[in-house]
Design an enzyme around this catalytic site. Structure first.
Site, PDB file in Angstrom:
ATOM      1  N   ARG A  65       0.793  -1.456   0.156  1.00 34.81           N
ATOM      2  CA  ARG A  65      -0.012  -0.112   0.008  1.00 34.81           C
ATOM      3  C   ARG A  65       0.834   1.366   0.175  1.00 34.81           C
ATOM      4  NH1 ARG A  65      -4.805  -0.828   4.125  1.00 34.81           N
ATOM      5  NH2 ARG A  65      -5.357   1.256   3.078  1.00 34.81           N
ATOM      6  N   ARG A  81     -13.383  -6.559   4.208  1.00 34.34           N
ATOM      7  CA  ARG A  81     -14.496  -6.076   3.773  1.00 34.34           C
ATOM      8  C   ARG A  81     -15.005  -6.826   2.287  1.00 34.34           C
ATOM      9  NH1 ARG A  81     -15.129  -2.594   7.764  1.00 34.34           N
ATOM     10  NH2 ARG A  81     -13.500  -1.071   8.209  1.00 34.34           N
ATOM     11  N   ASP A  85     -15.490   2.838   2.663  1.00 34.12           N
ATOM     12  CA  ASP A  85     -15.124   1.262   2.949  1.00 34.12           C
ATOM     13  C   ASP A  85     -16.401   0.724   2.914  1.00 34.12           C
ATOM     14  OD1 ASP A  85     -12.594   1.832   3.907  1.00 34.12           O
ATOM     15  OD2 ASP A  85     -12.970   2.218   5.958  1.00 34.12           O
ATOM     16  N   LYS A 128      -6.671  -0.140  -1.509  1.00 32.52           N
ATOM     17  CA  LYS A 128      -7.178  -0.400  -0.139  1.00 32.52           C
ATOM     18  C   LYS A 128      -6.516  -1.731   0.395  1.00 32.52           C
ATOM     19  CE  LYS A 128      -9.508   3.204   1.097  1.00 32.52           C
ATOM     20  NZ  LYS A 128      -9.280   4.046   2.220  1.00 32.52           N
TER      21      LYS A 128
END
Ligand code: S3P
Length: 420
Positions: free
Chosen positions: A113, A381, A304, A331
């Site tokens: 990231r 997620r 998110d 993400k």
């Protein structure tokens, strides 16, 4: 681990609570470690991401548990393992730079990231790093000076890193946001007595000390989002989610589900408007959904929640477009790619765009005979969003251990409401 979710045998009905807000939990631990005195915390999220922040402040010399954090001058630490947690890594880079040295590392997802967005403004303040641009990165303690940062990415993590560095720097640090992002940092720093002020899109901080406070962490609206969408897509459902954080910088999902035609009632808790973080009860009832467009200043208010909103869009009449959301690509996984691949695996018509995705809904769709297992790429997620899709379509979701980073009790709540 895998999660097999069968179509819900009945509507989802009842009341529930979700674990504490992840963003607020990280901040309670980290800011508590910088403050004079003992910060008392109620409702901390005991997810792996927050436990990584807790372990980090202990390594820096602070006494810390899930209910109490006592600040102390930070000592140099060796390796701080941030696991999967971007918030731990980015906020720590800013907090460490004027205070202590350490090497930050993380898992393979976190190593990929982008960190330059934090390193560049901190380096302008005088911070010294080796390694990078991705983790592992070593920070050396240095005297910093305030600067003006005109941010080009909308990121609460970058904002927080700069403000934490600014609190330990000589002079004034001014951070200007391109679009407003979640403001938990500003709220908590102000509650702890930081010399901080807001001037339009700018936040200004000068060198100062923090004082310990009591923090009550509300339920995470990003976790509640899964049940909001579950209730919205399973006909006849009626779920009441109590103690949900209602900070206006986080409530974009409520606006979008309403625009899609979901029946949503929000009842702020009495007196909560004056609390550091507002909270209340959210009731969602299933109903016909229609497509919508989600873009612009709304995006940081629900960044998110886009994977699970894309699942809602799969059952809406017409097309739903998510745009101005290129941040999704950096993400825990490339969420444009993982969301579109998951939807397609279940027979949903969806396309990736450079800055988002388009979903063409089919309100009556049920299990798809050619469905293939969902690959989560280790992204919590994505795992939870597709478990929720399974309540209509049936789904086999692979590699779901990652759910423990933000919502360790998700599977038991799913079993309780849907018999999965
Ligand atoms: C977070 C900010 C958001 C969000 C992340 C948590 C935070 O990222 O996606 O899950 O706690 O500050 P950005 O830094 O991109 O805003």
């Amino acid at each position: 681990m895998s999660l097999s979710v069968r179509p819900a045998p009945h509507p989802l009905r009842g009341r529930l609570r979700v674990p504490g807000d992840k963003s607020v939990s990280h901040r309670a631990v980290l800011f508590g470690a910088l403050a004079r005195g003992t910060t008392h915390i109620t409702g901390l999220l005991e997810g792996e991401d927050v436990l990584a922040t807790l372990a980090a402040v202990r390594a820096l010399g602070c006494e810390a548990s899930t209910t109490r954090v006592t600040g102390a001058p930070w000592r140099d630490a060796g390796l701080l393992d941030c696991g999967n947690s971007g918030t731990t890594a980015r906020l720590m880079l800013g907090a460490l730079a004027p205070r202590a040295g350490a090497t930050l590392d993380g898992d393979t997802s976190l190593r990929r990231r982008p960190m330059r967005r934090v390193l560049d403004p901190l380096a302008r303040m005088g911070a010294v790093f080796t390694g990078g641009p991705g983790l592992p990165i070593t920070v050396e303690r240095r005297r910093l000076s305030g600067v003006v940062v005109e941010a080009t990415v909308a990121s609460a993590q970058v904002k927080s890193a700069v403000l934490l560095a600014g609190l330990g720097a000589e002079g004034e640090t001014r951070y200007v946001e391109p679009v407003a992002t979640r403001d938990h940092t500003e709220r908590m720093l102000l509650a702890m007595g930081a010399p901080l002020r807001r001037e339009g899109q700018a936040i200004v901080v000068t060198e100062g000390v923090l004082d310990a406070i009591s923090v009550t962490v509300p339920g995470d609206i990003s976790s509640a989002a899964f049940w909001m969408v579950a209730a919205a897509i399973v006909p006849g459902s009626d779920l009441v989610i109590e103690n949900v954080g209602l900070n206006p910088t986080r409530t974009g999902i409520l606006d979008v589900l309403r625009a899609m035609g979901a029946d949503i009632e929000v009842e702020p808790a009495p007196g909560s408007a004056s609390a550091a973080e507002p909270f209340g009860t959210v009731r969602v009832r299933g109903g016909g959904l229609r497509g919508t467009r989600v873009a612009g200043a709304l995006i940081p208010r629900l960044i998110d929640e886009i994977p699970v909103l894309a699942v809602a869009a799969a059952f809406a009449e017409g097309e739903t477009t998510f745009a101005d959301a290129a941040e999704l690509r950096v993400k825990e996984s490339d969420r444009v790619a993982t969301t579109v691949a998951g939807l397609r695996a279940l027979g949903v018509d969806a396309d990736a765009r450079p800055d988002g995705l388009v979903v063409r809904g089919a309100p009556d769709s049920g299990p798809f005979p050619g469905a293939t297992p969902i690959e989560t790429a280790g992204d919590h997620r994505i795992a939870m969003a597709f478990a929720i899709a399974g309540l209509r379509l049936g789904a086999e979701v692979r590699d779901t251990d990652c759910i423990a980073t933000s919502y360790p009790t998700f599977s038991s709540t799913l079993a309780r409401f849907a018999g999965a």
